[in-house]
Design an enzyme around this catalytic site. Structure first.
Site, PDB file in Angstrom:
ATOM      1  CD  GLU A 111      77.624  56.437  24.732  1.00 59.99           C
ATOM      2  OE1 GLU A 111      78.867  56.486  24.680  1.00 59.99           O
ATOM      3  OE2 GLU A 111      76.964  56.746  25.732  1.00 59.99           O
ATOM      4  CE  LYS A 113      86.329  50.824  22.140  1.00 64.89           C
ATOM      5  NZ  LYS A 113      87.564  51.424  21.711  1.00 64.89           N
ATOM      6  CG  ASP A 115      90.299  54.248  16.395  1.00 61.06           C
ATOM      7  OD1 ASP A 115      90.868  54.218  17.500  1.00 61.06           O
ATOM      8  OD2 ASP A 115      90.729  53.658  15.389  1.00 61.06           O
ATOM      9  CE1 TYR A 223      84.132  58.309  26.409  1.00 60.97           C
ATOM     10  CE2 TYR A 223      84.282  58.883  24.084  1.00 60.97           C
ATOM     11  CZ  TYR A 223      84.878  58.456  25.256  1.00 60.97           C
ATOM     12  OH  TYR A 223      86.208  58.184  25.271  1.00 60.97           O
ATOM     13  CE  LYS A 310      88.898  47.049  19.395  1.00 57.76           C
ATOM     14  NZ  LYS A 310      89.746  48.201  19.468  1.00 57.76           N
ATOM     15  CB  CYS A 404     116.485  53.331 -11.126  1.00 60.95           C
ATOM     16  SG  CYS A 404     115.082  54.360 -11.559  1.00 60.95           S
ATOM     17  CB  CYS A 407     117.059  55.841 -15.265  1.00 54.29           C
ATOM     18  SG  CYS A 407     117.754  55.858 -13.610  1.00 54.29           S
ATOM     19  CB  CYS A 422     116.693  56.374  -8.601  1.00 51.84           C
ATOM     20  SG  CYS A 422     117.559  56.783 -10.133  1.00 51.84           S
ATOM     21  CB  CYS A 428     115.981  59.118 -13.080  1.00 50.38           C
ATOM     22  SG  CYS A 428     114.741  57.892 -12.672  1.00 50.38           S
TER      23      CYS A 428
HETATM   24  S1  IVH Z   1      83.093  54.970  27.778  1.00 50.58           S
HETATM   25  C1  IVH Z   1      84.188  53.681  32.006  1.00 50.58           C
HETATM   26  N1  IVH Z   1      82.201  55.563  25.373  1.00 50.58           N
HETATM   27  O1  IVH Z   1      87.231  53.529  24.095  1.00 50.58           O
HETATM   28  C2  IVH Z   1      83.803  53.962  30.599  1.00 50.58           C
HETATM   29  N2  IVH Z   1      84.511  55.060  25.616  1.00 50.58           N
HETATM   30  O2  IVH Z   1      87.921  50.867  25.320  1.00 50.58           O
HETATM   31  C3  IVH Z   1      84.733  54.836  29.884  1.00 50.58           C
HETATM   32  N3  IVH Z   1      85.790  55.296  23.527  1.00 50.58           N
HETATM   33  O3  IVH Z   1      89.057  54.607  26.888  1.00 50.58           O
HETATM   34  C4  IVH Z   1      84.676  54.842  28.443  1.00 50.58           C
HETATM   35  N4  IVH Z   1      84.112  55.907  22.253  1.00 50.58           N
HETATM   36  O4  IVH Z   1      88.876  56.175  24.873  1.00 50.58           O
HETATM   37  C5  IVH Z   1      83.270  55.213  26.118  1.00 50.58           C
HETATM   38  N5  IVH Z   1      81.260  56.161  23.321  1.00 50.58           N
HETATM   39  C6  IVH Z   1      82.329  55.812  24.058  1.00 50.58           C
HETATM   40  C7  IVH Z   1      83.618  55.694  23.491  1.00 50.58           C
HETATM   41  C8  IVH Z   1      84.692  55.313  24.306  1.00 50.58           C
HETATM   42  C9  IVH Z   1      85.413  55.663  22.294  1.00 50.58           C
HETATM   43  C10 IVH Z   1      87.176  54.910  23.904  1.00 50.58           C
HETATM   44  C11 IVH Z   1      87.663  55.542  25.174  1.00 50.58           C
HETATM   45  C12 IVH Z   1      87.905  54.419  26.124  1.00 50.58           C
HETATM   46  C13 IVH Z   1      88.033  53.239  25.215  1.00 50.58           C
HETATM   47  C14 IVH Z   1      87.506  52.004  25.931  1.00 50.58           C
END
Ligand code: IVH
Length: 665
Positions: A111, A113, A115, A223, A310, A404, A407, A422, A428
């Site tokens: 999946e 991740k 942010d 997720y 990451k 500045c 000016c 300024c 200016c």
């Molecule tokens: S699973 C026990 N799936 O990343 C498993 N987390 O570092 C729970 N996050 O706290 C998390 N995308 O806020 C999961 N596809 C994804 C995610 C995801 C983002 C975040 C989430 C979690 C943190 C973990």
């Protein structure tokens, strides 16, 4: 069931379906116009028949009125996070650990991740009942009212095969487009910018006013499903079910068997993620089978059946060639690093933001330094680090300028502020041009022209301040190079039309520092003409709701300058609106003069904002928290227990809608 209720239910169902088509499937089947019409129809019915109120009605997506600090909720299942990895070796180790631990075939779900801010949603009998943030993992904030405004989160599920009670977890995200827009607006107001969509999104989710949350258009990706009677033993299969029930499940979710498949997934998304509408910072790998997940169990901190990989923030090393300084319309001076051009995530980077003097000092920046630039969550790249081993003893330290660059005026910095200004605002050039440009914008005077127009007219010597616009003649403008007669006439026509722009927008257009659109509206109501505003002292100004010392001082300073008063007086001669319109004035009274009123809870007859406006229109002050200075609490349903207790302990009188409306009649 009676006919009205049926009509309401049918509209709710239809609108829910359209929301789903639009926000989850991204394939709308109705025009915005028709959608708004139906929504209005439903809103009207709900107002007329309040007995059918339902917090899960699509009308509630615009933000209900409840305003309270968040209740803490203990998670039924703790919200854990994941172990992080950064290399392919660590992924291989994870895969082998799982293989050894299970000693059987297994599948891995890959999946993205996301942010953002993690959230846990509870559904009982297919209805969203609670939304709680992660908090410390054990307990979090109940942000249900805010989460209801997020259109991709279903308030009622589709179908019938969902468990009677379950939780689903995911991420609340702010799309890049929304983030860019918010920061653009904040930059215009010279407010601190959000560093990335995650901060902007989590800040939004913690807003006390769900209407603000609704306006910021957050999105969601789910997720992780938890509960007693989940549909299948497969995590992936459960997510696909959740998609059928109406949740937004990422299309990128994929089942893999081998390490090669996993690496292919990672490589693909490491580049492809740049085309996504939201920020992602890695990949999550999860064992698919829930029984296998249980077999593997947890370490003291993380599940053994899942891991995060990451992405590397994209970095490049280059040379700092020089630092230049930009002057904005309010005189704010921003330092910018000029870099030896370097390639970074597909674009050539030549400049990086340095924010302010403190940031330069923090990096201890020297000219010729080898610096790391990153594009992380920000759009403008930033310098994150200096390679000190490459520094030459003769390299000159970067010292923030004292004068500045445009000016020459000595720069000033207010106590406790990070930004230099300024002060020469009337002479200016970038400040003058910037102010005129701001004056033209759509939300200000809506005059047909932008920075180029201003540049031409200023360079030709036709305009030195905003009042000069009203003396322009199309014949003069059309004589300028690159100006056709038609565009010159258009410009002059729109300048003439701007004399009917209402007073509150004129106040905003003047470009007084810290006076944005909302503040301008408040000022216009409290000081219904410009003479009253000009005469107001700091003490009088801070009496107005949401006007603090900083804004008040800026207003007093603006009117204390002769040059500004000259411009204001000229604008007055040209017929600019410097007083509140008759209709608004006609509605004003002194009935609540001197009274400080706190609003709490939800109401039936009017919205919270309407009550707020009524208080201000009738000379009262609406304040946010109860204190010994509070005269009344206007209480609706669901008034928070803490507020009630405080009001009672201070002996503040609590009134309901009826009583309040009687005070005005
Ligand atoms: S699973 C026990 N799936 O990343 C498993 N987390 O570092 C729970 N996050 O706290 C998390 N995308 O806020 C999961 N596809 C994804 C995610 C995801 C983002 C975040 C989430 C979690 C943190 C973990």
């Amino acid at each position: 069931m009676n006919q009205i209720k049926q009509q309401i239910d049918a509209l709710r169902e239809e609108l829910n379906q359209h929301n789903y088509n639009y926000y989850v499937l991204s394939t709308p089947t109705i025009s915005d116009f028709d959608f708004d019409r139906k929504l209005k129809e439903l809103t009207d019915l709900e107002i007329q028949y309040p007995e059918y109120f339902d917090p899960n009605s699509p009308t509630q997506r615009v933000g209900s009125d409840i305003n309270k600090s968040f209740n803490q909720v203990v998670h039924k299942y703790p919200m854990l996070s994941l172990g992080n990895t950064y290399t392919e070796e660590e992924i291989t180790d994870f895969y082998n650990r799982v293989k050894k631990g299970l000693n059987d075939d297994f599948e891995i779900v890959c999946e993205l991740k996301y942010d953002g801010t993690s959230i846990s949603l509870t559904y009982i009998n297919g209805v969203l009942t609670q939304a709680v943030t992660r908090g410390d993992g054990v307990q979090g904030d109940d942000v249900t009212a805010n989460v209801r405004t997020i259109r991709s989160i279903p308030l009622r599920l589709h179908g019938t095969d969902y468990p009677a009670e379950f939780e689903i977890r995911g991420e609340i995200v702010m799309p890049w487009s929304v983030f860019d827009q918010i920061n653009k607006e904040r930059a215009e107001q010279e407010e601190a910018l959000f560093a990335n969509p995650r901060n902007a999104g989590s800040g939004t989710l913690k807003q006390q006013d769900p209407k603000i949350v609704a306006a910021r258009k957050l999105d969601s990706y789910l997720y992780f499903m938890l509960g007693e009677n989940l549909p299948t033993d497969g995590h992936y299969e459960n997510l696909m079910k959740a998609r059928e029930w109406g949740f937004k499940i990422s299309d990128a979710t994929k089942k893999c068997k081998t390490l090669d498949e996993i690496f292919a997934y990672i490589h693909y998304w490491d580049t492809e993620r740049k085309n996504l509408p939201v920020a992602t910072d890695g990949i999550v790998l999860k064992v698919n089978s829930l029984s296998q997940q249980r077999n593997l169990g947890y370490t003291s901190k993380f599940p053994r059946w899942a891991i995060a990989f990451k992405f590397q923030a994209e970095k490049a090393v280059t040379t700092l060639e020089s630092v230049s300084y930009q002057v904005g319309r309010t005189g704010a001076v921003t330092p910018v690093a000029n870099l030896k051009p370097v390639k970074l995530s597909g674009t050539t980077v030549k400049r990086a933001s340095l924010y302010n003097e403190d940031y330069i000092n923090l990096l201890d920046l020297h000219i010729n330094d080898q610096v790391y630039v990153e594009k992380g969550g920000e759009i403008i790249p930033k310098i994150t680090e200096v390679d000190l081993s490459k520094r030459n003893v003769f390299d000159e330290k970067v010292e923030f300028i004292k004068n500045c660059p445009e000016c020459g005026a000595p720069l000033v910095k207010d106590e406790g502020e990070a930004i230099y200004y300024c002060p020469n605002d009337t002479a200016c050039p970038p400040q003058i041009k910037g102010r005129i440009e701001h004056f033209l914008t759509r939300k200000a005077m809506n005059i047909a022209g932008g920075s180029e127009t201003v540049e031409h007219l200023y360079n030709a010597g036709y305009i030195h301040n905003i009042a000069d616009l009203y003396t322009l003649k199309w014949q003069d403008v059309s004589r300028l190079e690159r100006w056709a007669e038609k565009s010159a006439k258009n410009l002059i026509d729109s300048i003439h039309a701007s004399v009917s722009v209402p007073y509150e927008r004129v106040l905003y257009a003047l470009g007084i520092r810290y006076v944005g659109e909302t503040v301008a509206k408040k000022l216009a109501l409290a000081f219904p003409n410009i003479d009253l505003l000009e005469a107001a002292s700091v003490e009088e100004l801070v009496q107005v709701d949401e006007i603090g010392d900083r804004i008040a001082q800026s207003i007093v300073k603006y009117f204390s300058k002769d040059a500004n008063m000259e411009v204001v007086n000229k604008l007055r001669e040209f017929g600019i609106q410097f007083e509140l319109s008759e209709t608004i004035i006609a509605q004003r009274t002194d009935k609540l003069k001197g009274l400080s009123i706190v609003i709490s809870g939800t109401f039936e007859k009017h919205s919270r904002d309407e009550y707020k406006a009524m208080i201000e229109q009738n000379g009262g002050k609406n304040s946010g928290s109860i204190s010994s200075k509070t005269n009344y609490v206007l209480a609706g349903d669901n008034m928070g227990p803490a507020k009630l207790e405080k009001a009672e302990s201070l002996g503040v009188k609590i009134i309901d809608e009826e009583e309040f409306l009687k005070m005005l009649d």
